[in-house]
Design an enzyme around this catalytic site. Structure first.
Site, PDB file in Angstrom:
ATOM      1  N   GLY A  16      -7.763  -1.166   3.487  1.00 11.06           N
ATOM      2  CA  GLY A  16      -8.159  -1.821   2.231  1.00 11.06           C
ATOM      3  C   GLY A  16      -8.412  -0.812   1.136  1.00 11.06           C
ATOM      4  N   THR A  18      -6.389   1.547  -2.044  1.00 11.98           N
ATOM      5  CA  THR A  18      -5.501   1.133  -3.136  1.00 11.98           C
ATOM      6  C   THR A  18      -4.215   0.542  -2.563  1.00 11.98           C
ATOM      7  OG1 THR A  18      -6.374   3.032  -4.340  1.00 11.98           O
ATOM      8  CG2 THR A  18      -4.495   1.922  -5.308  1.00 11.98           C
ATOM      9  N   ALA A  19      -3.666   1.190  -1.517  1.00 16.43           N
ATOM     10  CA  ALA A  19      -2.390   0.719  -0.959  1.00 16.43           C
ATOM     11  C   ALA A  19      -2.533  -0.670  -0.332  1.00 16.43           C
ATOM     12  CB  ALA A  19      -1.864   1.716   0.064  1.00 16.43           C
ATOM     13  N   GLU A  52      -6.465   8.078  -9.859  1.00 11.37           N
ATOM     14  CA  GLU A  52      -6.965   7.515 -11.120  1.00 11.37           C
ATOM     15  C   GLU A  52      -5.975   7.600 -12.266  1.00 11.37           C
ATOM     16  OE1 GLU A  52     -10.913   9.347 -11.564  1.00 11.37           O
ATOM     17  OE2 GLU A  52     -11.571   7.599 -10.424  1.00 11.37           O
ATOM     18  N   ALA A  53      -4.891   8.368 -12.113  1.00  8.27           N
ATOM     19  CA  ALA A  53      -3.898   8.464 -13.191  1.00  8.27           C
ATOM     20  C   ALA A  53      -2.611   7.809 -12.700  1.00  8.27           C
ATOM     21  CB  ALA A  53      -3.639   9.921 -13.543  1.00  8.27           C
ATOM     22  N   LYS A  81      -2.979   6.302 -21.184  1.00  9.54           N
ATOM     23  CA  LYS A  81      -2.392   7.611 -20.856  1.00  9.54           C
ATOM     24  C   LYS A  81      -0.999   7.705 -21.466  1.00  9.54           C
ATOM     25  CE  LYS A  81      -0.521  10.270 -17.019  1.00  9.54           C
ATOM     26  NZ  LYS A  81      -0.233  10.358 -15.588  1.00  9.54           N
ATOM     27  N   VAL A 189     -10.036  -1.093  13.671  1.00  9.92           N
ATOM     28  CA  VAL A 189      -8.916  -1.271  14.595  1.00  9.92           C
ATOM     29  C   VAL A 189      -8.980  -0.133  15.619  1.00  9.92           C
ATOM     30  CG1 VAL A 189      -6.397  -1.261  14.836  1.00  9.92           C
ATOM     31  CG2 VAL A 189      -7.459  -2.354  12.844  1.00  9.92           C
ATOM     32  N   THR A 348       2.011  10.272  -8.920  1.00 10.00           N
ATOM     33  CA  THR A 348       3.113   9.459  -8.393  1.00 10.00           C
ATOM     34  C   THR A 348       2.742   8.584  -7.190  1.00 10.00           C
ATOM     35  OG1 THR A 348       3.744  11.533  -7.314  1.00 10.00           O
ATOM     36  CG2 THR A 348       5.066  10.824  -9.179  1.00 10.00           C
TER      37      THR A 348
HETATM   38  P1  FAD Z   1      -6.964   5.211   1.839  1.00  6.90           P
HETATM   39  O1  FAD Z   1      -7.596   5.187   0.520  1.00  6.90           O
HETATM   40  O2  FAD Z   1      -7.304   6.338   2.764  1.00  6.90           O
HETATM   41  O3  FAD Z   1      -7.351   3.844   2.557  1.00  6.90           O
HETATM   42  C1  FAD Z   1      -7.207   3.686   3.947  1.00  6.90           C
HETATM   43  C2  FAD Z   1      -7.786   2.363   4.376  1.00  6.90           C
HETATM   44  O4  FAD Z   1      -7.511   2.182   5.760  1.00  6.90           O
HETATM   45  C3  FAD Z   1      -9.292   2.251   4.219  1.00  6.90           C
HETATM   46  O5  FAD Z   1      -9.628   0.967   3.752  1.00  6.90           O
HETATM   47  C4  FAD Z   1      -9.820   2.401   5.649  1.00  6.90           C
HETATM   48  O6  FAD Z   1     -11.014   1.715   5.853  1.00  6.90           O
HETATM   49  C5  FAD Z   1      -8.682   1.755   6.415  1.00  6.90           C
HETATM   50  N1  FAD Z   1      -8.617   2.182   7.818  1.00  6.90           N
HETATM   51  C6  FAD Z   1      -8.219   3.380   8.297  1.00  6.90           C
HETATM   52  N2  FAD Z   1      -8.317   3.383   9.656  1.00  6.90           N
HETATM   53  C7  FAD Z   1      -8.758   2.164  10.003  1.00  6.90           C
HETATM   54  C8  FAD Z   1      -9.076   1.554  11.246  1.00  6.90           C
HETATM   55  N3  FAD Z   1      -8.977   2.202  12.411  1.00  6.90           N
HETATM   56  N4  FAD Z   1      -9.509   0.289  11.244  1.00  6.90           N
HETATM   57  C9  FAD Z   1      -9.641  -0.404  10.068  1.00  6.90           C
HETATM   58  N5  FAD Z   1      -9.361   0.116   8.872  1.00  6.90           N
HETATM   59  C10 FAD Z   1      -8.940   1.387   8.848  1.00  6.90           C
HETATM   60  N6  FAD Z   1      -2.435   8.781  -6.822  1.00  6.90           N
HETATM   61  C11 FAD Z   1      -2.060   8.493  -8.070  1.00  6.90           C
HETATM   62  O7  FAD Z   1      -1.175   7.657  -8.263  1.00  6.90           O
HETATM   63  N7  FAD Z   1      -2.642   9.113  -9.120  1.00  6.90           N
HETATM   64  C12 FAD Z   1      -3.565  10.086  -8.969  1.00  6.90           C
HETATM   65  O8  FAD Z   1      -4.077  10.609  -9.957  1.00  6.90           O
HETATM   66  C13 FAD Z   1      -3.913  10.469  -7.661  1.00  6.90           C
HETATM   67  N8  FAD Z   1      -4.796  11.468  -7.424  1.00  6.90           N
HETATM   68  C14 FAD Z   1      -5.044  11.854  -6.141  1.00  6.90           C
HETATM   69  C15 FAD Z   1      -5.821  12.982  -5.890  1.00  6.90           C
HETATM   70  C16 FAD Z   1      -6.026  13.420  -4.584  1.00  6.90           C
HETATM   71  C17 FAD Z   1      -6.807  14.664  -4.336  1.00  6.90           C
HETATM   72  C18 FAD Z   1      -5.506  12.675  -3.501  1.00  6.90           C
HETATM   73  C19 FAD Z   1      -5.763  13.104  -2.076  1.00  6.90           C
HETATM   74  C20 FAD Z   1      -4.761  11.554  -3.744  1.00  6.90           C
HETATM   75  C21 FAD Z   1      -4.497  11.144  -5.046  1.00  6.90           C
HETATM   76  N9  FAD Z   1      -3.688  10.057  -5.306  1.00  6.90           N
HETATM   77  C22 FAD Z   1      -3.326   9.745  -6.584  1.00  6.90           C
HETATM   78  C23 FAD Z   1      -3.216   9.228  -4.214  1.00  6.90           C
HETATM   79  C24 FAD Z   1      -4.047   7.948  -4.117  1.00  6.90           C
HETATM   80  O9  FAD Z   1      -5.397   8.278  -3.955  1.00  6.90           O
HETATM   81  C25 FAD Z   1      -3.564   7.146  -2.919  1.00  6.90           C
HETATM   82  O10 FAD Z   1      -2.191   6.913  -3.035  1.00  6.90           O
HETATM   83  C26 FAD Z   1      -4.226   5.819  -2.876  1.00  6.90           C
HETATM   84  O11 FAD Z   1      -5.599   5.984  -2.886  1.00  6.90           O
HETATM   85  C27 FAD Z   1      -3.797   5.065  -1.662  1.00  6.90           C
HETATM   86  O12 FAD Z   1      -4.531   5.410  -0.544  1.00  6.90           O
HETATM   87  P2  FAD Z   1      -4.374   4.511   0.725  1.00  6.90           P
HETATM   88  O13 FAD Z   1      -4.828   3.140   0.399  1.00  6.90           O
HETATM   89  O14 FAD Z   1      -3.025   4.688   1.294  1.00  6.90           O
HETATM   90  O15 FAD Z   1      -5.365   5.182   1.767  1.00  6.90           O
END
Ligand code: FAD
Length: 505
Positions: A16, A18-19, A52-53, A81, A189, A348
């Protein structure tokens, strides 16, 4: 059995962040009551929460969901932006802008930078090509007004994206998705059930004993890739030899004036720092390679560069730059950080999520899960990753910096042949080789290459067909029109205060 009998009846999204919510919302809108969607997330694990961007495509993503633009900006503390201000990248003291838009209108179907190159060769005092970019002119004066007008003009020769609070954006989409029928489950999970014959996932099991059955499983579990790697060992292409940064620290500070309508990226001795202005605070971070500096030193560089006192301790993050070899295996599709990661130099990752969800909807399977659909999805994702990878490597490779071990490594590191070709063609001829449509196009490459100091040795000879005085007059007119248009625009902070001010948190 007719086709409808094979339809996907239940989707389980694991994660849960951003993705997860960016995937749940459009699927819920598209599939409606025809399909049950469950999203499971674990507050114990939490999210990365620093994206955030964004890129302008986020506006089309929001539009597809029917989201009200004003409401969205207010609820996510967003600002506008126009691009990225790069400092110290080509050499110490170097500054240029990568804006959303071109350097003037196309002429005779040729890119305006080609005509500028000709004028710069003819006239020693030719102003910088950046002066023909509306986005750059607005950014340099902290002005903002959305593009307007139907005819091609300076007032609409640019695009824009947002800076927003990633946590608030995830909550915003969660609210949207839940209103469209997505069921949220809190839980960890800890196991997966598979069909012993096909290997398809049939259910995920939670630590408290609950089971979530589904037909299609979407892995949004972040870097760990719980399903795509944990179950299917899809494999990971590690690109850190070409993109050595592997660590980041992030910390917010108070908002300061002026409220810039752009992200700032400043090159440092072992990486770079970002500055992202939001309505309620400024987001800051340092992306670096821990082989060339220590975490303590990275933290010092980050904190020393803040505009105001830090609001808390820097948060440490680690990553391995690269791409999952397959992001769709059997009935599991990985979206977000579970699919790979390229450092946030060009904002990106959120764009990758938008694309992946769009491609999943375009290639939506039934319960037969024909492997050709997965192959096509994997092809699209892989190609986009490689395109963006090369564009980001370019930032490090085409630099004259040699003042630290990190920059000397970047100058000498191997790069993909296709990028080498792209740089060589530009340097020798001024042409931009585009391998992949709909991502970073000619103006972006021109911004980066010329900004970093690569001045082409030649230009397209067909631009000589235009009379020199006519060309000069045309360029003067366009520049004048940009200046007048930007003069009439409000300050970015004023525009926000008048139209989209967020309530205090
Ligand atoms: P996460 O945010 O890690 O979410 C993972 C989810 O999975 C969480 O809800 C967690 O609870 C759940 N989960 C994991 N394991 C389990 C389990 N066993 N059981 C149940 N739930 C589980 N992107 C941009 O487009 N612009 C930016 O400026 C930018 N800056 C960034 C800067 C940094 C330093 C980093 C590291 C990333 C940046 N990103 C940026 C990327 C962006 O943060 C991610 O693409 C975005 O947050 C998506 O993350 P996610 O949802 O894939 O993963």
């Amino acid at each position: 059995m007719n086709i409808a009998d094979k339809a996907i009846r239940k989707i389980v999204i694991v994660g849960g962040g951003t993705a997860g919510w960016m995937t749940a919302a459009p699927l819920a809108l598209k599939l409606g009551e025809a399909c049950e969607i469950v999203l499971v997330e674990s507050p114990e694990i939490g999210t990365v929460g620093v994206g955030e961007a964004t890129l302008p495509s986020i506006r089309y993503y929001n539009l597809t969901l029917g989201i009200d633009g004003v409401d969205f900006v207010k609820k996510t503390q967003a600002t506008f932006k126009l691009g990225i201000d790069f400092k110290d990248w080509g050499h110490l003291g170097n500054r240029f802008f990568h804006g959303f838009g071109d350097f003037g209108p196309m002429m005779e179907n040729r890119s305006p930078h080609m005509y500028w190159l000709r004028l710069a060769r003819e006239f020693q005092d030719m102003p910088s090509y950046e002066q023909w970019s509306t986005a750059t002119a607005m950014a340099r004066r902290n002005r903002f007004l959305p593009p307007y007008g139907d005819q091609p003009a300076a007032s609409n020769a640019f695009s824009y994206a947002f800076h927003f609070d990633a946590g608030l954006y995830a909550l915003y989409l969660r609210d949207y998705a839940e209103r469209h029928g997505v069921q949220r489950v809190e839980g960890m999970v800890c196991d997966v059930e598979q069909n012993p014959e096909t290997g398809f996932i049939t259910a995920v099991k939670l630590r408290d004993g609950r089971r979530l059955e589904g037909d299609l499983f979407i892995d949004c579990s972040g870097f760990r890739g719980l399903l795509i790697e944990g179950v299917y060992q899809a494999g990971y292409d590690d690109w850190s030899a070409m993109l050595p940064c592997n660590s980041a620290q992030a910390v917010p500070c108070a908002r300061v004036e002026p409220l810039t309508p752009y992200t700032t990226s400043t090159a440092r001795s072992a990486g770079w720092t970002w500055r992202i202005p939001l309505q309620h605070r400024t987001g800051n971070g340092h992306v670096y390679c821990d082989g060339f500096t220590s975490d303590a030193e990275a933290s010092r560089v980050l904190l020393d560069g803040l505009d105001a006192a830090a609001l808390g301790e820097p948060r440490q993050l680690r990553f391995t730059t690269g791409r999952r070899r397959k992001t769709w295996v059997k009935n599991c599709v990985a979206i977000g950080l579970s699919s790979g990661f390229l450092e946030p130099l060009e904002s990106t990752s959120i764009n990758f999520i938008e694309n992946a969800v769009g491609w999943l909807i375009e290639n939506f399977p039934d319960r037969d899960f024909r492997p050709e659909l997965a192959d096509e999805f994997n092809r699209l994702v892989s190609a986009r990753y490689e395109h963006v990878r090369d564009f980001i490597i370019l930032h490090y490779k085409v630099t004259n910096r040699s003042d630290s071990e990190f920059w000397r490594y970047c100058a000498n590191m191997p790069i993909p042949d296709r990028l080498r070709h792209q740089i060589d063609v530009f340097r020798e001829t001024g042409r931009v080789v585009i391998y992949e449509d709909k991502a970073f196009m000619v103006p972006s490459h021109v911004s980066m290459l010329m900004g970093l100091g690569v001045m082409p040795k030649a230009y397209d000879p067909l631009v000589d067909l235009v009379d020199l005085r006519t060309l000069q007059a045309h360029f003067a007119k366009v520049r004048d029109s940009i200046t007048r248009t930007v003069d009439a625009m409000p300050d970015h902070a004023q525009y926000i205060a008048r139209h989209v001010a967020a309530p205090p948190l």
